[in-house]
Design an enzyme around this catalytic site. Structure first.
Site, short mmCIF file in Angstrom:
data_model
loop_
_atom_site.label_atom_id
_atom_site.label_comp_id
_atom_site.label_asym_id
_atom_site.label_seq_id
_atom_site.Cartn_x
_atom_site.Cartn_y
_atom_site.Cartn_z
CG ASP A 162 -3.80 6.53 8.26
OD1 ASP A 162 -3.27 5.41 8.38
OD2 ASP A 162 -3.29 7.56 8.71
CD GLN A 163 -4.47 1.88 12.19
OE1 GLN A 163 -3.42 2.51 12.25
NE2 GLN A 163 -5.19 1.61 13.27
CG ASP A 208 -1.62 4.15 5.69
OD1 ASP A 208 -2.65 3.49 5.93
OD2 ASP A 208 -1.19 5.03 6.46
CG HIS A 209 -1.00 0.71 7.70
ND1 HIS A 209 -1.99 0.77 8.66
CD2 HIS A 209 -0.30 1.86 7.82
CE1 HIS A 209 -1.88 1.90 9.31
NE2 HIS A 209 -0.87 2.59 8.83
CB CYS A 211 1.63 5.94 8.99
SG CYS A 211 0.13 5.48 9.89
CG HIS A 266 3.54 10.11 8.76
ND1 HIS A 266 2.93 9.19 9.58
CD2 HIS A 266 4.50 10.68 9.53
CE1 HIS A 266 3.49 9.20 10.78
NE2 HIS A 266 4.44 10.10 10.76
#
Length: 507
Positions: A14-15, A291-292, A54, A104
């Protein structure tokens, strides 16, 4: 191609900014497990999410469709239960599909094709985190603020450490149970960690992997001249002005972020060890992505929510040495391409039949060195925006359009830091107009804007209504039958011990 459908282990983080990983050139960050997999696999140098936030990024990844097609606008958008995901396609093809960790999902359906969900989610499943473009100046309390940066540093425990430790444990247990239970179906196990997402804090032992004085500061520091209108709105959203953070706080945040990446690598190492111990590694394709990204102070921006490289570009590799020769792919691809890739990997020579038109395209041609596409289409419809923020990445260029703001056109080959906007360059006017025309052809901009506003209004009413009186939670509740665990008088002790031991002793 093997007659048996391969297992698929999908590792998500994540991130995670691609630029923060050593196999994308970072000189400092330590990821021995991921680096080994990358060296043996096919690494995509120019992979992107399709929405740098997200939930919409994950919905798009799972569905192979753009946010506008599935209503996945923001972090409180309902993910419709009738949207086919890669878990649906693989499960229909005979796979045992399982999820350990974050995805999410918002709305009552918390499985979306997964046969088993091994943990709850770290984030809420209701509509409480919705965006309200009609009242942009009213800042919701759940929005990011700068406490993640101003309070950055080591910790003993955190909410995210508790969650990711459980995610890793449940993933290991799944692999052990799969092996000792004699499961005949191939598996698709998604392991989704929430680190290195902010807040920027990590255990001391991971912090101590890095010399604080060696932590690099942003390559492009904050400058008011660099601030496009969307960037200014983002700084408003997370309450950042020129005096909010110090250089030392910025360095602390980046230091903790690198430590969190090493923590992620160690957790993934535990999952890989379980895969190897169970003898499942030889017939398992491993895919790693995120995700990013995270701006980490670049350009004076933090977190994600923009189309700049550190926010939108993600790591991506496929590890299957027996199937695909190691190497690197320069063409631009996206996580939306994973659904058709998984489907084709599962079916081998068979051709998947998709229930809906897909926006994603298979990565198999890239993996086989047979060409492949070089294009990413993106839509950002979440917090910090006031209208659709659209992106096209093709070849060396990136084009960003949102109606309220000036267009942006960057040549990433000559300007990787995106410092020179070519939208008004006389020598680029033909290219610029071609991108403008493509946006007009691809999207009905006014209709999309109206659909987002209508969705925000509906969800606001539903959320406010459901807060009244008795609350019925949509959050996933993992169920474990204690009556069949460990030692119970309903199970013969010798039989239980034999079944639980791996590998089994036959004499």
């Amino acid at each position: 191609m093997s007659e048996k459908m391969p297992n698929i282990l999908f590792l998500m983080v994540d991130q995670m900014a691609a630029s923060a990983l050593p196999f994308y050139g970072h000189p400092l960050v330590k990821t021995p497990n991921l680096s080994r997999l990358a060296s043996e696999g096919v690494v995509f140098d120019s992979a992107y999410c399709n929405s740098p936030l997200c939930a919409p990024s994950r919905f798009t990844l799972m569905a192979g469709q753009l946010p506008s097609r599935i209503g996945g606008y923001d972090n409180a958008a309902d993910f419709p239960a009738d949207t086919p995901t890669f878990a649906h396609y693989l499960r229909a093809a005979g796979y045992f599909t399982a999820l350990s960790g974050k995805m999410h999902f918002c709305g009552p359906d918390q499985l979306h094709g997964f046969e088993e969900r091994l943990t709850t989610d770290i984030y809420p499943a209701d509509y409480g985190w919705m965006v309200d473009w009609e009242n942009f100046d009213t800042r919701p309390s759940y929005y990011h603020n700068m406490s993640s940066v101003t309070q950055a540093g080591p910790c003993v425990r955190s909410n995210q450490l508790d969650f990711d430790d459980e995610v890793t444990f449940r993933a290991q247990r799944f692999l052990y149970d799969y092996a000792r239970n004699g499961e005949q179906r191939p598996f698709c196990l998604t392991v989704s960690l929430t680190h290195p997402h902010d807040p920027y804090t990590i255990e001391q032992k991971y912090w101590d992997l890095y010399d604080h004085d060696e932590i690099p500061m942003p390559r492009v520091p904050y400058s008011s001249e660099l601030m496009d209108p969307h960037s200014r709105r983002l700084r408003f959203v997370y309450q950042l002005d020129e005096k909010t953070v110090t250089d030392e706080q910025i360095r602390n945040a980046r230091h903790a972020y690198y430590g969190a990446i090493s923590y992620v690598d160690e957790q993934i190492g535990k999952v890989l060890e379980a895969l190897k111990q169970t003898g499942l590694d030889d017939d398992t394709i491993i895919v790693f992505s995120g995700d990013h990204g995270d701006m980490l102070g670049e350009r004076g921006l933090w977190y994600k929510m923009s189309w700049f490289e550190d926010s939108a570009r993600v790591p991506l590799f496929v590890h299957a040495p027996g199937r695909f020769a190691s190497g690197r792919v320069k063409a631009s691809v996206s996580t939306m391409d994973l659904l058709p890739t998984f489907a084709e990997l599962a079916l081998g020579a068979g051709k998947p039949e998709y229930a809906v038109p897909l926006d994603g395209r298979s990565l198999l041609p890239h993996l086989k060195r047979e060409g492949g596409h070089d294009e990413v289409i993106g839509e950002y419809l979440g917090e910090g925006a006031i209208a659709p923020l659209l992106m096209i990445r093709r070849g060396r260029y990136k084009f960003v359009h949102t109606a309220p703001d000036p267009d942006q056109l960057f040549d990433l080959e000559t300007d990787p830091l995106e410092l020179v906007n070519l939208a008004q360059s006389p020598v680029h006017q033909e290219l610029y107009q071609a991108f403008r025309d493509e946006v007009a052809e691809r999207w009905n901009y006014e209709q999309l804007h109206d659909e987002v506003i209508a969705s925000q209004r509906r969800r606001k009413l539903v959320y406010q209504a459901l807060k009244q009186g008795k609350n019925t939670s949509w959050d996933h509740q993992p169920l474990f039958d204690a009556g069949t665990q460990y030692m119970r008088n309903t199970i013969d002790l010798d039989d239980l011990e034999m079944r639980a031991r791996f590998p089994r002793v036959t004499s």
